[in-house]
Design a protein around this motif. Structure first.
Motif, PDB file in Angstrom:
ATOM      1  N   ILE A 219      -1.992  -3.655  -4.633  1.00 31.48           N
ATOM      2  CA  ILE A 219      -2.387  -5.143  -4.439  1.00 31.48           C
ATOM      3  C   ILE A 219      -3.699  -4.802  -3.856  1.00 31.48           C
ATOM      4  O   ILE A 219      -4.592  -5.736  -4.155  1.00 31.48           O
ATOM      5  N   LEU A 220      -3.945  -4.314  -2.659  1.00 30.64           N
ATOM      6  CA  LEU A 220      -5.244  -4.309  -2.269  1.00 30.64           C
ATOM      7  C   LEU A 220      -6.136  -3.599  -2.982  1.00 30.64           C
ATOM      8  O   LEU A 220      -7.372  -4.176  -3.246  1.00 30.64           O
ATOM      9  N   LEU A 221      -5.878  -2.530  -3.791  1.00 36.46           N
ATOM     10  CA  LEU A 221      -6.933  -1.774  -4.603  1.00 36.46           C
ATOM     11  C   LEU A 221      -7.363  -2.654  -5.692  1.00 36.46           C
ATOM     12  O   LEU A 221      -8.242  -2.594  -6.241  1.00 36.46           O
ATOM     13  N   GLN A 222      -6.228  -3.457  -6.183  1.00 37.64           N
ATOM     14  CA  GLN A 222      -6.393  -4.374  -7.593  1.00 37.64           C
ATOM     15  C   GLN A 222      -7.413  -5.587  -7.028  1.00 37.64           C
ATOM     16  O   GLN A 222      -8.590  -5.630  -7.789  1.00 37.64           O
TER      17      GLN A 222
ATOM     18  N   LEU B  72     -10.813 -11.689   4.345  1.00 36.09           N
ATOM     19  CA  LEU B  72      -9.536 -11.347   4.649  1.00 36.09           C
ATOM     20  C   LEU B  72      -8.679 -12.156   3.675  1.00 36.09           C
ATOM     21  O   LEU B  72      -7.894 -11.301   2.995  1.00 36.09           O
ATOM     22  N   LYS B  73      -8.873 -13.352   3.296  1.00 35.28           N
ATOM     23  CA  LYS B  73      -8.095 -13.720   2.365  1.00 35.28           C
ATOM     24  C   LYS B  73      -8.448 -13.459   0.916  1.00 35.28           C
ATOM     25  O   LYS B  73      -7.669 -13.183   0.038  1.00 35.28           O
ATOM     26  N   GLN B  74      -9.755 -13.101   0.765  1.00 35.14           N
ATOM     27  CA  GLN B  74     -10.079 -12.219  -0.434  1.00 35.14           C
ATOM     28  C   GLN B  74      -9.486 -11.100  -0.949  1.00 35.14           C
ATOM     29  O   GLN B  74      -8.829 -10.811  -2.041  1.00 35.14           O
ATOM     30  N   TYR B  75      -9.146 -10.233   0.255  1.00 34.04           N
ATOM     31  CA  TYR B  75      -8.639  -8.926   0.042  1.00 34.04           C
ATOM     32  C   TYR B  75      -7.130  -9.188  -0.023  1.00 34.04           C
ATOM     33  O   TYR B  75      -6.430  -8.150  -0.666  1.00 34.04           O
ATOM     34  N   ALA B  76      -6.512 -10.298   0.358  1.00 38.63           N
ATOM     35  CA  ALA B  76      -4.987 -10.390   0.570  1.00 38.63           C
ATOM     36  C   ALA B  76      -4.647 -11.124  -0.427  1.00 38.63           C
ATOM     37  O   ALA B  76      -3.427 -11.423  -0.683  1.00 38.63           O
TER      38      ALA B  76
ATOM     39  N   ALA C 106     -13.825  -4.997   6.139  1.00 42.02           N
ATOM     40  CA  ALA C 106     -12.778  -4.361   5.191  1.00 42.02           C
ATOM     41  C   ALA C 106     -12.218  -3.069   5.839  1.00 42.02           C
ATOM     42  O   ALA C 106     -11.065  -2.765   5.738  1.00 42.02           O
ATOM     43  N   ALA C 107     -13.062  -2.509   6.547  1.00 41.71           N
ATOM     44  CA  ALA C 107     -12.624  -1.282   7.552  1.00 41.71           C
ATOM     45  C   ALA C 107     -11.421  -1.610   8.301  1.00 41.71           C
ATOM     46  O   ALA C 107     -10.322  -0.450   8.377  1.00 41.71           O
ATOM     47  N   PHE C 108     -11.408  -2.446   9.196  1.00 36.09           N
ATOM     48  CA  PHE C 108     -10.175  -3.088   9.892  1.00 36.09           C
ATOM     49  C   PHE C 108      -9.130  -3.936   9.153  1.00 36.09           C
ATOM     50  O   PHE C 108      -8.085  -3.713   9.412  1.00 36.09           O
ATOM     51  N   GLY C 109      -9.616  -4.650   8.393  1.00 34.74           N
ATOM     52  CA  GLY C 109      -9.022  -5.736   7.440  1.00 34.74           C
ATOM     53  C   GLY C 109      -8.084  -5.112   6.613  1.00 34.74           C
ATOM     54  O   GLY C 109      -6.904  -5.577   6.645  1.00 34.74           O
ATOM     55  N   LEU C 110      -8.281  -4.129   5.635  1.00 33.33           N
ATOM     56  CA  LEU C 110      -7.451  -3.702   4.787  1.00 33.33           C
ATOM     57  C   LEU C 110      -6.205  -2.898   5.588  1.00 33.33           C
ATOM     58  O   LEU C 110      -5.240  -3.043   5.284  1.00 33.33           O
TER      59      LEU C 110
END
Length: 460
Positions: free
Chosen positions: A13-16, A91-95, A55-59
Motif C-alpha cells: 500500500i505504501l509502494l502504491q 504523512l496523509k498522502q503516504y498513508a 518520507a525517511a521517518f514517515g514511511l
C-alpha cells in the motif's frame, strides 16, 4: 545499496501511494534511514532541507504502527505550526488507503478545546509543537503510555527556539522502551548532546555535504541598495513564472515590499510571524492552490513550506548566515525537482556570498538589463484563479467530491474549470476561474451542497 522503494521492504500500500506521488527512487537519506528504522534502531540523521526526510521517518512509522489500536503510538515533534501542518499533510498522502488510521497535528494558535475533543478518538500518529504537547500533558488530556516511537524533526531549530525543557518533560512522560529518531539540518554541540542523552546506540545517517541541491539553478542579480525595489518588480515581470517566495529579513520589510509589488500590478501577499494564525493559514492555502503566485515572507515561512507549485525563491535581503540561506533556497527543488533561486546582491552582499564559499552562482544578471527589459514588457497577467471559501469543512462531513458535485450542479462550471480544493476542519477553499468567481460564489451561496445551505464568498 537499494535503488528502489520496493527493495527497502515497504508494504504494497505504501509502494502504491509512492508510485501515485511519482516518487520513483529513494533519496540518499531515505535509502540509508528506512532499513535501520524498520529494524527498530534509534537513528540520528544529518539531513538538510529538501532531502526527503519526512518520507525517511514517515514511511517506517506508517509501516510499523497498528491501525487497529486507537491510541497515540508515534509522536513527531516539530518547531513550528507551519511544519506541523506540512508533515501531517505529507504523512496523509503516504498513508492513503490504510483503514482506521488517524493522523493529527496539534499546535499553538489552534483551538485547544477542539484538540481535546478529538482525543476521544486518539490518532495513532500525532505531529505537534513542543509547547502545545506539554500543555496537553500538564492538563492530562493526552495519554502517551502507548507511544513506542518519538521523532525530533529539525532538532537544531527545536533547541534554537528554546524548547529544551519541553523536550525533557515529553521524554520523561513517555515509556522508557521507545525508538527515538532525530533529524537535524546542522549539527551544533547542543544537538550532539541531545543525541547522546536521548538516543540509545544511535545509527548516524547523512544526506549530503551541501544543503543546496544540485538541480537548483542559482542566479545572482547585481543591484545597488536604492535599485532593489524596482529590480525585483522587473524580475517578477520579466524573468519569473510560477509560484515564487520572496524572502525579507523583517516583518516591516515584508509589509513594505508587498505593498510596493501590489502597486506595480503584481498579485503578492505577505506571510510573517506578526500575522494571526488563521491569516497565515489562509495565505498558505491561496499559495498552494495557485491563486497567489508571489508570497513575500520572513524566515518563519522557510520551515514548513513544501509546496509543489513553488518553483522560484528570491532572496530580496540576504539572511545573517549560510545555514539560513541554504534553508530558504532549499524550499524549491525538493525531492529531485528543478527550481531557481535568485539573490539580489549589493556590492556588500557579494562580499558576504564570497565569504560563504559553499554558495555557487551559476549566472550573474545586472539590474540595469532587467529594468530595460521591464520597460518593454507587457503588464503581468492577473492570476487565472480566484479562491472562494465555504463556511463548512471536514467536521460538517463535507468532502471535495461533494463540493465538485455542487459546483457543477449549481454554477454550471465544468470539472476541468475547478482548481485545487482544500477541505479544512470548519471551512473549505476552492480555486475557480477569476472571471467567474463572484458569480460562482453567489450561485453556490443560494444553492445547496449535500442538501444544505452554506455561506460562500470570494477570498479577498
Amino acid at each position: 545499496m537499494a535503488t528502489t522503494f520496493k527493495a527497502l521492504n515497504l508494504t504494497p500500500i505504501l509502494l502504491q501511494n509512492l508510485q501515485k506521488l511519482n516518487y520513483s527512487t529513494p533519496t540518499p537519506i531515505q535509502e540509508s534511514a528506512i532499513p535501520l528504522l524498520l529494524q527498530g534502531q534509534d537513528v540520528a540523521g544529518h539531513a538538510e532541507t529538501g532531502s526527503g526526510k519526512t518520507a525517511a521517518f514517515g514511511l517506517p512509522l506508517l509501516q510499523t504502527i497498528k491501525p487497529e489500536l486507537q491510541q497515540v503510538q508515534a509522536l513527531i515533534l516539530v518547531p513550528t505550526r507551519e511544519l506541523a501542518v506540512q508533515v501531517r499533510q505529507e504523512l496523509k498522502q503516504y498513508a492513503k488507503g490504510i483503514t482506521n488510521l488517524k493522523i493529527s497535528a496539534f499546535y499553538g494558535g489552534h483551538s485547544f478545546s477542539q484538540e481535546r475533543a478529538s482525543l476521544a478518538h486518539p490518532p495513532q500518529l500525532l505531529v505537534a509543537t513542543p509547547g502545545r504537547l506539554t500543555d496537553h500533558l500538564n492538563r492530562r488530556t493526552l495519554d502517551v503510555s502507548f507511544v513506542k516511537k518519538l521523532v525530533l524533526d529539525e532538532a537544531d531549530k527545536l533547541l534554537e527556539m528554546g524548547f529544551e525543557e519541553e523536550i525533557d518533560q515529553i521524554m520523561e512522560a513517555l515509556p522508557a522502551k521507545r525508538q527515538v529518531i532525530l533529524f537535524s539540518a546542522t549539527m551544533p554541540q547542543e544537538v550532539k548532546d541531545l543525541i547522546a542523552d536521548s538516543l540509545k546506540n544511535p545509527q548516524f545517517v547523512k544526506a549530503s555535504a551541501s544543503a543546496i541541491p544540485d538541480q537548483l539553478l542559482l542566479k545572482g542579480v547585481k543591484a545597488e541598495q536604492a535599485q532593489k525595489q524596482e529590480t525585483i518588480v522587473a524580475l517578477l515581470k520579466t524573468a519569473i513564472t510560477g509560484g515564487t517566495v520572496v524572502f525579507c529579513n523583517t516583518r516591516a520589510a515584508v509589509d513594505d515590499l508587498t505593498i510596493a509589488l501590489q502597486q506595480n500590478g503584481i498579485a503578492a501577499r505577505a506571510l510573517h510571524g506578526g500575522m494571526e494564525q488563521p491569516d497565515r493559514d489562509k495565505m498558505m492555502t491561496l499559495f498552494r492552490n495557485g491563486t497567489t503566485q508571489v508570497l513575500v515572507a520572513t524566515d518563519v515561512a522557510a520551515r514548513g513550506l513544501d509546496i509543489d507549485l513553488l518553483e522560484t525563491i528570491v532572496h530580496y535581503e540576504l539572511p545573517d548566515d549560510l545555514a539560513a540561506y541554504q534553508h530558504r533556497s532549499g524550499r524549491t527543488g525538493r525531492a529531485g525537482k528543478k527550481g531557481t533561486v535568485y539573490t539580489l546582491a549589493t556590492p556588500r552582499d557579494e562580499r558576504k556570498l564570497r565569504d560563504w564559499d559553499q554558495v555557487r552562482m551559476d549566472e550573474w544578471l545586472k539590474a540595469d538589463g532587467l529594468l530595460q527589459k521591464a520597460t518593454i514588457a507587457s503588464a503581468p497577467q492577473t492570476a487565472a484563479f480566484a479562491t472562494i471559501t465555504i463556511n463548512a469543512g471536514r467536521k460538517d462531513k463535507l468532502s471535495p467530491r461533494d463540493i465538485v458535485g455542487a459546483l457543477i450542479a449549481e454554477t454550471g462550471l465544468t470539472h476541468a474549470e475547478i482548481g485545487k480544493i482544500e477541505v479544512q476542519d470548519r471551512s473549505s477553499f476552492v480555486a475557480v476561474p477569476q472571471a467567474q468567481a463572484k458569480t460562482v460564489a453567489e450561485k453556490l451561496s443560494n444553492g445547496k451542497i449535500k442538501g444544505r445551505k452554506f455561506r460562500v464568498h470570494v477570498v479577498k
